[in-house]
Write an enzyme that holds these catalytic residues in place. Structure first.
Site, PDB file in Angstrom:
ATOM      1  N   CYS B  95      16.633 -19.299   6.764  1.00 11.63           N
ATOM      2  CA  CYS B  95      16.104 -20.296   7.693  1.00 11.63           C
ATOM      3  C   CYS B  95      17.167 -21.012   8.498  1.00 11.63           C
ATOM      4  CB  CYS B  95      15.152 -21.260   6.995  1.00 11.63           C
ATOM      5  SG  CYS B  95      15.902 -22.517   5.980  1.00 11.63           S
ATOM      6  N   HIS B 176      15.580 -27.251   4.277  1.00  9.88           N
ATOM      7  CA  HIS B 176      14.830 -26.744   5.417  1.00  9.88           C
ATOM      8  C   HIS B 176      15.550 -27.108   6.704  1.00  9.88           C
ATOM      9  CE1 HIS B 176      11.617 -25.061   7.539  1.00  9.88           C
ATOM     10  NE2 HIS B 176      11.135 -26.174   8.021  1.00  9.88           N
TER      11      HIS B 176
END
Lengths: 393, 329
Positions: B95, B176
């Site tokens: 990510c 994240h």
């Protein structure tokens, strides 16, 4: 003490009189461990810890045998005369007998509970081999069980993951003579076992067939990667119990220990250490603003030229910086993990260290684990250093 | 099935050399210490990467984002020039790289016109995935050997831990990454876990020049969503190579500073890639030999054992360790 069971699987005990065998429903574990080179055959209810077996039989190697009780001899498929899978433990030295029933779910396609699957038979053969005093590559055997066993696996640590068969087999008659269980299945399972030792993808086994001229760091790196990927498939050697953390490489090689060491090294020792570091560290030290910044590959010639160009002080500074770096700290941690998780044999071979039993548990090909492995590593370094010193003087 | 993606550190040095290895020219990352519009503006940012520990409480919403508006039209636009490159996140460990690419591929263009030279590899990738829907773009990214291998080459040399042992400082929380950038003069939040890009403010209201001012309040609102002290976050600005800028304005001191920073980054990346097993072996032997000579070998081991035990005891007291678990980190 049952600290390091070699194999453990779900099994129940039975009572018997004459030819009648009655299984006892209590869920339990059958397991074997070694103490003072002698195998112990144990059974405990699942609610009890491994340190409290209800049955703990001290076995003389070669005296005991563990075999499935077949309905017919020489049949292609092995079925029990009962509607469950019964095994018997017998002794050459006495007429003592014990019966056990497999509590893992039947692997038969239609769920026939009396069918001894390949995995069942292999388990029995492994136990039998241990009782006979044979040396087994436990890691290979257990890995094979996992691979061929259709999902579950017995590992030295504890749980057989296959489901419990809820219903103990109904008692039936068993033939009065034992033996010939192995012949019934055709291929010699022992051959199967050893052939699979060479194959397989797990780094630990693959190592034995690699030439020792391979870059040791790469070999260990491959092992570390294999641990990452297969931590669920490769059974780690049983931990040595919650009471012995011993220590870690991070606690041994703290900067407060390593940096003073650097200040005592000779130039030759410094150069040796530098050779184990990435060459870019040395070319970077020489760089000026005008040097292009894309050079990711430094040739060996450039590297040694760069090392030579630096003074002893500069080399010490670089080493100190590395010894303090978070990247080295992380590596110390992960190498400790590797040792604790069964990597001692590989690491010690890669580093050329003399470790007791090659890093394995005595009498088995199972690597040491947990704090014991780290301790064996530390002892191995000491032994190696002492021997090197003797051979120089 | 794509190969594995390893975890990489979210560090300006790692990201800068990662995109450099992919062929991007003249772009770097800078860590932002504070959320201050002026210092962000000084960098003339192309975008901002916001990374934080993924809270388990907050699930990705499907109908309305907590702040801003979903802009499905921007992704579906028929106009090649207008269409936004946005990919759904498929692999957790990828990510960070995905967030970087989501800014780069939207800013690709002629540097003369304020665009980024993303190089031939990423240029091909962008063209190849141009007409794909978001989830397929995500798949294409996770299947790209070049991108994955480059990403993995920056991975930590020690990407795993076992349950029984963790080494000090290891963080096994999930991070994240979200990118913010101005595209088509509009402020967008690009989050691979959301179904579409999120527009903040009106379309056309955020030309690149005012991006720094516009994004700071949005980031502040984001941070305020989480209880103070419960969120750890990091902000990286993506900007033009600061050495180039220093040269252009004749700032010799600034140039030297940036060069020194680059050397630092290359040093760290060299260590990150390095396999230390052989080195550790030599150091261990050397220290052992020294301790044996001094007669302090046993004391050394005992001190280390005490330190380990103390850590285990401290963790037990804090309730971090279960009864049987042996945590010796």
């Amino acid at each position: 003490m049952a600290a390091n069971p070699l194999i453990t699987f779900k099994a129940g005990k039975c009572t018997f009189s004459g030819k009648k065998v009655t299984p006892v429903p209590t869920p339990g574990y059958l397991y074997l461990y070694f103490e003072d080179d002698m195998p112990h055959f144990c059974w405990r209810p699942r609610s009890q810890p491994a340190s409290h077996p209800e049955i703990d039989l001290f076995m003389v190697p070669g005296d005991g045998s563990f075999e499935p009780v077949p309905r017919e001899y020489g049949a292609e498929e092995l079925h029990s005369p009962t509607n469950g899978r019964i095994y018997t433990l017998k002794f050459q030295s006495s007429s003592q007998k014990h019966f056990f029933w497999m509590q893992s779910k039947s692997q038969h396609a239609e769920g026939t509970p009396s069918w001894f699957s390949q995995r069942d038979q292999r388990l029995g053969q492994i136990v039998n081999s241990i009782l006979q005093g044979e040396e087994l590559d436990m890691e290979a055997e257990v890995a094979d069980l996992r691979n061929g066993g259709g999902g579950g696996g017995a590992d030295g640590d504890g749980d057989d993951e296959m489901d419990v068969d809820e219903h103990p087999p109904e008692h039936g008659r068993h033939p009065s003579t034992g033996g010939a269980g192995q012949g019934a299945t055709g291929a010699d399972p022992r051959e199967e076992g050893s052939a699979s030792r060479e194959g397989g993808g797990d780094g630990a086994r693959a190592l034995s067939s690699q030439p020792s001229s391979q870059d040791p760091s790469a070999v260990v790196q491959n092992f570390l990667k294999s641990l990452q990927g297969s931590s669920q498939n490769t059974p780690p050697p049983p931990p040595s119990g919650a009471d012995k953390p011993y220590t870690t490489l991070s606690d041994l090689l703290t900067p407060s220990q390593t940096i003073p060491y650097i200040s005592t090294t000779t130039p030759a020792q410094l150069d040796n250490l530098c050779a184990f570091l990435p060459p870019e560290l040395f070319t970077l030290s020489q760089e000026s603003s005008s040097t292009p910044d894309h050079a990711t590959h430094t040739s060996a010639a450039d590297a040694s030229a760069a090392i030579d160009a630096l003074s002893t002080e500069q080399k010490r500074e670089i080493l100190v910086r590395v010894l303090r770096s978070p990247q080295l700290q992380q590596s110390l941690g992960s190498l400790t993990v590797a040792l604790r998780d069964g990597g001692l044999p590989i690491v010690s071979e890669a580093l050329g260290l003399k470790v007791k039993n090659g890093g394995n548990v005595r009498h088995a090909s199972v690597p040491l684990g947990g704090g014991e492995a780290v301790e064996a590593f530390v002892d191995g370094v000491r032994t190696t250093v002492e021997e090197e010193k003797k051979s120089k003087s | 099935m794509s190969g594995g993606w390893n975890t990489i550190e979210s560090d300006a040095g790692v990201f800068t050399y990662l995109i450099d290895s992919l062929g991007v020219k003249n772009v770097q990352f800078e860590e932002l210490i504070s959320l201050d519009p002026d210092s962000l503006q000084a960098l003339n940012p192309l975008g901002v990467i916001f990374l934080f520990k993924y809270p388990t409480g907050e699930k990705p919403t499907t109908d309305k984002p907590l702040d801003g508006e979903f802009d499905f039209a921007a992704v579906d636009s028929q106009d090649d020039e207008e269409r936004l490159w946005f990919a759904a996140q498929t692999i957790q460990n990828a990510c960070g790289t995905q967030a970087l690419l989501s800014v780069l591929l939207n800013k690709a263009g002629d540097p003369e016109d304020g665009g980024i030279d993303i190089g031939p590899n990423l240029g091909d990738f962008k063209e190849f995935t141009g007409a794909f829907p978001a989830d397929l773009r995500g798949e294409a990214l996770s299947n790209s050997d070049l991108i994955r291998e480059t990403h993995n080459s920056f991975a930590r040399s020690s990407p795993f831990t076992s349950d029984a042992t963790r080494y000090a400082g290891e963080d096994d929380d999930v991070f994240h990454f979200i990118a913010y950038t101005s595209i088509n003069s509009t402020l967008y939040e690009l989050d691979g876990l959301q179904p579409a890009p999120i527009r903040h403010g009106d379309a056309g209201a955020c030309p690149s020049e005012i991006f720094a001012d516009a994004v700071v309040p949005v980031l502040q609102r984001r941070i305020e969503r989480y209880p103070a002290g419960e969120i750890r976050f990091n902000l990286l600005a993506m900007c033009e190579d600061l050495r180039v800028r220093a040269k252009e304005v004749g700032d010799a001191e600034g140039l030297e500073r940036e060069e020194a920073k680059r050397r630092e980054w290359r040093w760290e990346n060299a260590l990150r890639r390095h396999n230390f097993v052989g080195f550790i072996g030599e150091v261990m032997k050397g220290v052992t030999a020294q301790k044996l000579e001094e007669g302090s070998h046993e004391a050394w081991i005992e001190d280390a054992k005490k330190a380990t035990q103390k850590r285990v005891d401290d963790r037990k007291k804090k309730g971090e360790v279960g009864g049987d678990e042996m945590d010796v980190s």
